[in-house]
Design a protein around this motif. Structure first.
Motif, PDB file in Angstrom:
ATOM      1  N   ARG A 243       0.808  -1.216   0.000  1.00 22.20           N
ATOM      2  CA  ARG A 243       0.000   0.000   0.000  1.00 22.20           C
ATOM      3  C   ARG A 243       0.844   1.271   0.000  1.00 22.20           C
ATOM      4  NH1 ARG A 243      -5.482  -0.448   3.544  1.00 22.20           N
ATOM      5  NH2 ARG A 243      -6.326  -2.351   2.615  1.00 22.20           N
ATOM      6  N   LEU A 244       0.318   2.262  -0.722  1.00 24.21           N
ATOM      7  CA  LEU A 244       0.834   3.625  -0.695  1.00 24.21           C
ATOM      8  C   LEU A 244      -0.362   4.554  -0.518  1.00 24.21           C
ATOM      9  CD1 LEU A 244       2.183   1.901  -3.274  1.00 24.21           C
ATOM     10  CD2 LEU A 244       3.701   3.863  -3.321  1.00 24.21           C
ATOM     11  N   HIS A 245      -0.233   5.546   0.331  1.00 20.37           N
ATOM     12  CA  HIS A 245      -1.338   6.460   0.619  1.00 20.37           C
ATOM     13  C   HIS A 245      -0.905   7.884   0.295  1.00 20.37           C
ATOM     14  CE1 HIS A 245      -4.118   8.371   3.935  1.00 20.37           C
ATOM     15  NE2 HIS A 245      -4.483   8.718   2.708  1.00 20.37           N
ATOM     16  N   GLN A 246      -1.561   8.502  -0.669  1.00 22.71           N
ATOM     17  CA  GLN A 246      -1.364   9.933  -0.921  1.00 22.71           C
ATOM     18  C   GLN A 246      -2.329  10.656   0.019  1.00 22.71           C
ATOM     19  OE1 GLN A 246      -2.766  12.422  -4.483  1.00 22.71           O
ATOM     20  NE2 GLN A 246      -0.712  11.790  -5.102  1.00 22.71           N
ATOM     21  N   TYR A 247      -1.785  11.160   1.129  1.00 20.80           N
ATOM     22  CA  TYR A 247      -2.638  11.668   2.194  1.00 20.80           C
ATOM     23  C   TYR A 247      -2.837  13.177   2.163  1.00 20.80           C
ATOM     24  CZ  TYR A 247       1.819  12.670   4.626  1.00 20.80           C
ATOM     25  OH  TYR A 247       3.071  13.121   4.964  1.00 20.80           O
ATOM     26  N   SER A 248      -2.128  13.888   1.286  1.00 16.09           N
ATOM     27  CA  SER A 248      -2.311  15.327   1.136  1.00 16.09           C
ATOM     28  C   SER A 248      -1.815  15.727  -0.245  1.00 16.09           C
ATOM     29  CB  SER A 248      -1.537  16.076   2.221  1.00 16.09           C
ATOM     30  OG  SER A 248      -1.809  17.465   2.179  1.00 16.09           O
ATOM     31  N   GLY A 249      -2.465  16.706  -0.859  1.00 13.39           N
ATOM     32  CA  GLY A 249      -2.092  17.066  -2.224  1.00 13.39           C
ATOM     33  C   GLY A 249      -2.029  18.551  -2.470  1.00 13.39           C
ATOM     34  N   ASP A 250      -1.247  18.926  -3.495  1.00 18.25           N
ATOM     35  CA  ASP A 250      -1.115  20.318  -3.927  1.00 18.25           C
ATOM     36  C   ASP A 250      -0.688  21.224  -2.769  1.00 18.25           C
ATOM     37  OD1 ASP A 250      -1.838  19.614  -6.502  1.00 18.25           O
ATOM     38  OD2 ASP A 250      -3.965  20.021  -6.168  1.00 18.25           O
ATOM     39  N   VAL A 251       0.332  20.787  -2.048  1.00 18.36           N
ATOM     40  CA  VAL A 251       0.843  21.589  -0.931  1.00 18.36           C
ATOM     41  C   VAL A 251       2.235  22.115  -1.294  1.00 18.36           C
ATOM     42  CG1 VAL A 251      -0.466  20.331   0.808  1.00 18.36           C
ATOM     43  CG2 VAL A 251       1.833  19.560   0.202  1.00 18.36           C
ATOM     44  N   THR A 252       2.591  23.247  -0.727  1.00 13.71           N
ATOM     45  CA  THR A 252       3.908  23.833  -0.953  1.00 13.71           C
ATOM     46  C   THR A 252       4.741  23.673   0.315  1.00 13.71           C
ATOM     47  OG1 THR A 252       3.028  25.432  -2.530  1.00 13.71           O
ATOM     48  CG2 THR A 252       5.166  25.936  -1.539  1.00 13.71           C
ATOM     49  N   GLU A 253       5.923  23.096   0.160  1.00 13.92           N
ATOM     50  CA  GLU A 253       6.812  22.895   1.303  1.00 13.92           C
ATOM     51  C   GLU A 253       8.189  23.453   0.983  1.00 13.92           C
ATOM     52  OE1 GLU A 253       7.048  19.104   3.136  1.00 13.92           O
ATOM     53  OE2 GLU A 253       4.895  18.693   2.981  1.00 13.92           O
ATOM     54  N   THR A 254       8.874  23.891   2.016  1.00 17.42           N
ATOM     55  CA  THR A 254      10.240  24.411   1.882  1.00 17.42           C
ATOM     56  C   THR A 254      11.140  23.671   2.857  1.00 17.42           C
ATOM     57  OG1 THR A 254       9.416  26.609   1.283  1.00 17.42           O
ATOM     58  CG2 THR A 254      11.707  26.459   2.007  1.00 17.42           C
ATOM     59  N   TRP A 255      12.213  23.096   2.338  1.00 16.03           N
ATOM     60  CA  TRP A 255      13.216  22.415   3.151  1.00 16.03           C
ATOM     61  C   TRP A 255      14.596  22.871   2.703  1.00 16.03           C
ATOM     62  CZ3 TRP A 255      11.523  19.864   7.293  1.00 16.03           C
ATOM     63  CH2 TRP A 255      10.204  19.430   7.298  1.00 16.03           C
ATOM     64  N   GLY A 256      15.401  23.286   3.657  1.00 22.10           N
ATOM     65  CA  GLY A 256      16.740  23.760   3.335  1.00 22.10           C
ATOM     66  C   GLY A 256      16.736  24.987   2.450  1.00 22.10           C
TER      67      GLY A 256
END
Length: 414
Positions: A243-256
């Motif tokens: 199983r794979l779960h796409q639990y949130s979509g079309d979000v913007t994230e910033t790392w580093g």
């Protein structure tokens, strides 16, 4: 040599070489770099997918700063809406060497009742053939990127307003997709919304007309990083690290300091659940395009509801060589269980000869088609040769009485 070179001309379909190809080292002309292992392999944890494969610098920054260790990449399909300038065999090798797990995605034919293009056929037999064709293309794309056999490739079928006819088309398409991937040494996966493709797939989990995918990737944007499918699919289905779960979509994230728009995923997968070719299975119905041949002496009937598919074939017994053949592509020579499906009617043949084309010659198994209908009936285990050829036939040459029936066969690696 000069004369040959001087006579060379560009064809109409010629396109300029990409900068990546021009910069590639000499060794790449003879060998495609390979991913470290089959993808996504064995992994439990977070991942993300985004339209365009990110630049190497972005992947490096997110590797050290983000909680993600898996990335979805669109490797093939006419519905891909983003360019993939970064997606090369070298890029694939760099990511797997850095510890990333890859989720290879095909985005092509969509449900015939949906709005996305292109669409698969409403006809189940045609849809199954289309799924097989797309599987071949996806494997070619995977190999070109160095994604090895044993990897899973996920067919992205976007949300659609399901109907019974649309559901039959989608499940037939995925059956052809899965059977061909198995024959080519890859695992199959399906991505879809919980309310449409996932619900349809799970409702047919035990339906022998269709071949199960190996991995279920469901979109349910409930914000919870787990593999719980809620009411969309029973918890016991696809429960063995599938199983794979796409639990949130079309979000913007910033790392580093590096920003991306992504979909968030949680994975719990392992390749051993259906590793081909040991788990290989293929089902061929009398309506499967290009997989069944019979003479004009074989009629078509939908009289019995015990049939698989829209109809089945029948013929009078006769002392003639007139065999209806089922064709299948097997990945390797080995032991296979051959099972047959037919509707049982009191007036059908009580000694129907099934012919199995083994490596040591044809073997005949006789079946009473008046009993045990509407289910898989095993003919036994046989040694069958690798390759695409006629594997099982139904003969009219019998001393039994009543119509001889040809409906479906299933071949499973044991």
């Amino acid at each position: 040599m000069r004369r040959v070179l001087g006579s060379a001309r560009l064809g109409r379909g010629a396109v300029p070489a990409s900068p990546d190809a021009l910069r590639a080292p000499t060794a790449s002309a003879t060998a495609t770099p390979l991913a470290a292992s089959p993808q996504p392999g064995t992994y439990t944890g977070k991942g993300f997918d985004t339209c365009t494969a990110p630049a190497q610098s972005t992947m490096n920054t997110w590797r050290t700063s983000s909680p993600y260790r898996a990335v979805g990449i669109y490797i093939s399909g006419a519905s891909r809406s983003c360019t993939q300038a970064n997606l090369t065999a070298t890029w694939v090798t760099n990511q797997t060497n850095n510890g990333w797990r890859l989720i290879p995605i095909e985005l092509d034919n969509q449900a015939p009742c949906g709005t996305r293009l292109p669409k698969m056929s409403y006809d189940p037999a045609t849809a199954r053939s289309q799924g097989a064709t797309r599987a071949t293309s996806a494997v070619n794309a995977a190999k070109a990127l160095g994604i090895p056999a044993g990897s899973a490739i996920y067919n992205d079928i976007e949300q659609y307003p399901s109907t019974e006819s649309c559901k039959a088309a989608v499940l037939s398409y995925l059956s052809g997709w899965t059977e061909r991937l198995h024959a080519l040494g890859y695992l199959s996966g399906m991505y879809s919304s919980g309310s449409s493709g996932v619900k349809d797939l799970c409702s047919a989990y035990d339906d022998t007309r269709y071949t199960r995918v190996d991995h279920l990737w469901f979109a349910w944007w409930n914000g919870v990083a787990d593999t719980n499918t809620g009411t969309y699919c029973p918890s016991g289905y696809y429960a063995n690290r599938q199983r794979l779960h796409q639990y949130s979509g079309d979000v913007t994230e910033t790392w580093g300091g590096v920003q991306m728009q992504i979909d968030r995923n949680y994975l719990d997968v392992a390749p051993s659940t259906s590793q081909p070719p040991q788990g290989f299975t293929v089902t061929v119905d009398n309506t499967t395009t290009g997989r069944f041949t019979a003479s004009a002496n074989w009629g078509t009937s939908a009289y019995s509801s015990q049939r698989i598919g829209p109809d089945y074939r029948y013929a009078d017994p006769a002392a003639v060589s007139d065999v209806a053949w089922y064709r299948a592509a097997l990945p390797e020579t080995g032991s296979y269980e051959v099972s047959v499906w037919y509707p049982a009617v009191a007036g059908y043949n009580d000694s129907t000869p099934y012919i199995v084309a083994t490596t040591t010659g044809n073997q005949t198994v006789r079946v009473n088609q008046r009993v045990n209908g509407g289910q898989w009936v095993s003919l036994g285990v046989f040694t069958l040769a690798a390759g695409d050829a006629d594997k099982v036939g139904v003969s009219r040459w019998t001393s039994g009485t009543g119509y001889v029936i040809a409906d479906a066969v299933r071949i499973t690696r044991v």
